[in-house]
Design an enzyme around this catalytic site. Sequence first.
Site, PDB file in Angstrom:
ATOM      1  N   LYS A 157       0.850  -1.209   0.000  1.00 63.26           N
ATOM      2  CA  LYS A 157       0.000   0.000   0.000  1.00 63.26           C
ATOM      3  C   LYS A 157       0.874   1.243   0.000  1.00 63.26           C
ATOM      4  CE  LYS A 157      -3.646  -2.270   2.534  1.00 63.26           C
ATOM      5  NZ  LYS A 157      -3.507  -2.754   3.917  1.00 63.26           N
TER       6      LYS A 157
ATOM      7  N   GLY B 229      -5.008   0.039   9.507  1.00 63.99           N
ATOM      8  CA  GLY B 229      -5.257   1.388   8.986  1.00 63.99           C
ATOM      9  C   GLY B 229      -5.173   2.461  10.067  1.00 63.99           C
TER      10      GLY B 229
ATOM     11  N   GLY C 279      -1.257  -5.758   8.916  1.00 60.07           N
ATOM     12  CA  GLY C 279      -1.782  -7.122   8.930  1.00 60.07           C
ATOM     13  C   GLY C 279      -0.771  -8.139   8.439  1.00 60.07           C
TER      14      GLY C 279
HETATM   15  P1  ADP Z   1       0.772  -4.632   5.857  1.00 58.71           P
HETATM   16  O1  ADP Z   1      -0.500  -5.449   5.814  1.00 58.71           O
HETATM   17  O2  ADP Z   1       1.832  -5.267   6.712  1.00 58.71           O
HETATM   18  O3  ADP Z   1       0.535  -3.188   6.175  1.00 58.71           O
HETATM   19  P2  ADP Z   1       0.639  -4.225   2.997  1.00 58.71           P
HETATM   20  O4  ADP Z   1      -0.806  -4.522   3.105  1.00 58.71           O
HETATM   21  O5  ADP Z   1       1.025  -2.863   2.570  1.00 58.71           O
HETATM   22  O6  ADP Z   1       1.381  -4.625   4.367  1.00 58.71           O
HETATM   23  O7  ADP Z   1       1.346  -5.196   1.961  1.00 58.71           O
HETATM   24  C1  ADP Z   1       1.459  -6.576   2.125  1.00 58.71           C
HETATM   25  C2  ADP Z   1       1.651  -7.233   0.794  1.00 58.71           C
HETATM   26  O8  ADP Z   1       2.733  -6.653   0.112  1.00 58.71           O
HETATM   27  C3  ADP Z   1       1.980  -8.701   0.909  1.00 58.71           C
HETATM   28  O9  ADP Z   1       0.899  -9.438   0.410  1.00 58.71           O
HETATM   29  C4  ADP Z   1       3.228  -8.864   0.046  1.00 58.71           C
HETATM   30  O10 ADP Z   1       3.179  -9.998  -0.790  1.00 58.71           O
HETATM   31  C5  ADP Z   1       3.198  -7.609  -0.797  1.00 58.71           C
HETATM   32  N1  ADP Z   1       4.530  -7.259  -1.305  1.00 58.71           N
HETATM   33  C6  ADP Z   1       5.701  -7.220  -0.643  1.00 58.71           C
HETATM   34  N2  ADP Z   1       6.704  -6.917  -1.459  1.00 58.71           N
HETATM   35  C7  ADP Z   1       6.180  -6.750  -2.684  1.00 58.71           C
HETATM   36  C8  ADP Z   1       6.726  -6.417  -3.962  1.00 58.71           C
HETATM   37  N3  ADP Z   1       8.022  -6.211  -4.130  1.00 58.71           N
HETATM   38  N4  ADP Z   1       5.871  -6.337  -5.010  1.00 58.71           N
HETATM   39  C9  ADP Z   1       4.555  -6.543  -4.839  1.00 58.71           C
HETATM   40  N5  ADP Z   1       3.982  -6.852  -3.664  1.00 58.71           N
HETATM   41  C10 ADP Z   1       4.781  -6.948  -2.599  1.00 58.71           C
HETATM   42 MG    MG Z   2      -2.204  -5.286   4.579  1.00 55.88          MG
END
Ligand code: ADP
Ligand code: MG
Length: 403
Positions: free
Chosen positions: A198, A374, A351
């Site tokens: 995100k 969030g 998450g």
């Molecule tokens: P969080 O839930 O910890 O805040 P996000 O929702 O922003 O994290 O992102 C999590 C997702 O990001 C995971 O499903 C992961 O596979 C993806 N991700 C990590 N690195 C990459 C990348 N280089 N390109 C695309 N997606 C990625």
């Molecule tokens: Mg997430």
Amino acid sequence: MTIKTVKDVDVTSKKVLVRVDFNVPMGENGDIRDDTRIRVCLPTIRHLVDKRARVILCSHLDRPKGKIVESLRLAPVARRLSELLGKPVESLRECTGPAVEKAVSAMRDGDIVLLENLRFYPGEEKNDPGFARALARLADIYVNDAFSASHRAHASVVGITDYLPSVAGFLMEKELNILGKLLENPAKPFAAVIGGAKVSDKLEVLDNIVTRVSMFLLGGGMAATFLKSEGYRTGKSLVEDDKLQYVRDLSEKARSLDVGLFLPIDVVISETLDGSTPARTVAVSDIPDGWAIADIGPQTISNYIRELKKCKTVFWNGPMGVFEVPEFSKGTREIATAISNLDAVTVVGGGSTTEAVNSLGLADKITHISTGGGATLEFLSGKPLPGVTALAEASGRILARTG
Ligand code: ADP
Ligand code: MG
């Protein structure tokens, strides 16, 4: 910000309405796949029971959009809570109205009931004063222990504070203290490790904390947008093209504040991100067209670990790569392990990041795993959370009343 807590009010024999976030992941047959969100509320619930309050819990579950959805009833959650507490938890089939009022008036000191899914009622998400008032009628005191729902201006989070003396639960208190300290008085050096997918949400966090941190260590989907903004070719990596100028400005700001901005120097790439095509490790200057960044590379990992070892505070949000696919999980795994071994205040949010830490069995070695999602990102972006603002104002009125 000082907000009164459940410890500051006399709750004995009082009807106490507690907003919790029991929005747990449910399996196909109504089984609870992960009960973390229930467990983290136990300290507040146990405190209230010990003080012989009459505890009326309320929560949302998923997104029924103002209608009754049978599969989203909270009865399974009441059962699990009852197992965890070793004590009955009565599950009601509504949130307001005569049947609920009757059940509540039959409660004795130390009893617990759980109201039905708040989002069965359209008034909840509309912050409708009528719905807030109907909830308030049930109780003498309101407790908000749902930090993770407090970025939403909903009736059970915001409206309700107009009608009842309002205080924070222990989970809310802990989130505000620990996240507040990251913004106000972090021990230095302070690293923010940011990855995940995100990108734009996270850029707002970077922008707000750039004046507080010593360094940014960037990975995951964040990395490609930054690399592209510096002129690298990023193939078909995840990039938010409309954010490139914003990222250049942010990088400039970091430089002028002497904040380290660490980007990957090598990356694991592949033509797809699902593990179905071969992976290669290349320097960031050698990403071919048609290939995408899937993880940070080994030299980047060792750079980041070297920097992390200097730190007294670390905030980590967002996996370093597509950690769900084993070939692309090394960056996330090694960074998680390094963070968990630090002698530092370590805070994890998000998450997917929490899932990664839990699956590695490292949760006990992290200072605080924020439950916010969030809400945590908005808090760290410097945005006031409507539920927290309402709670602060209402709890201030209690202060005025009791001197
Ligand atoms: P969080 O839930 O910890 O805040 P996000 O929702 O922003 O994290 O992102 C999590 C997702 O990001 C995971 O499903 C992961 O596979 C993806 N991700 C990590 N690195 C990459 C990348 N280089 N390109 C695309 N997606 C990625
Ligand atoms: Mg997430």
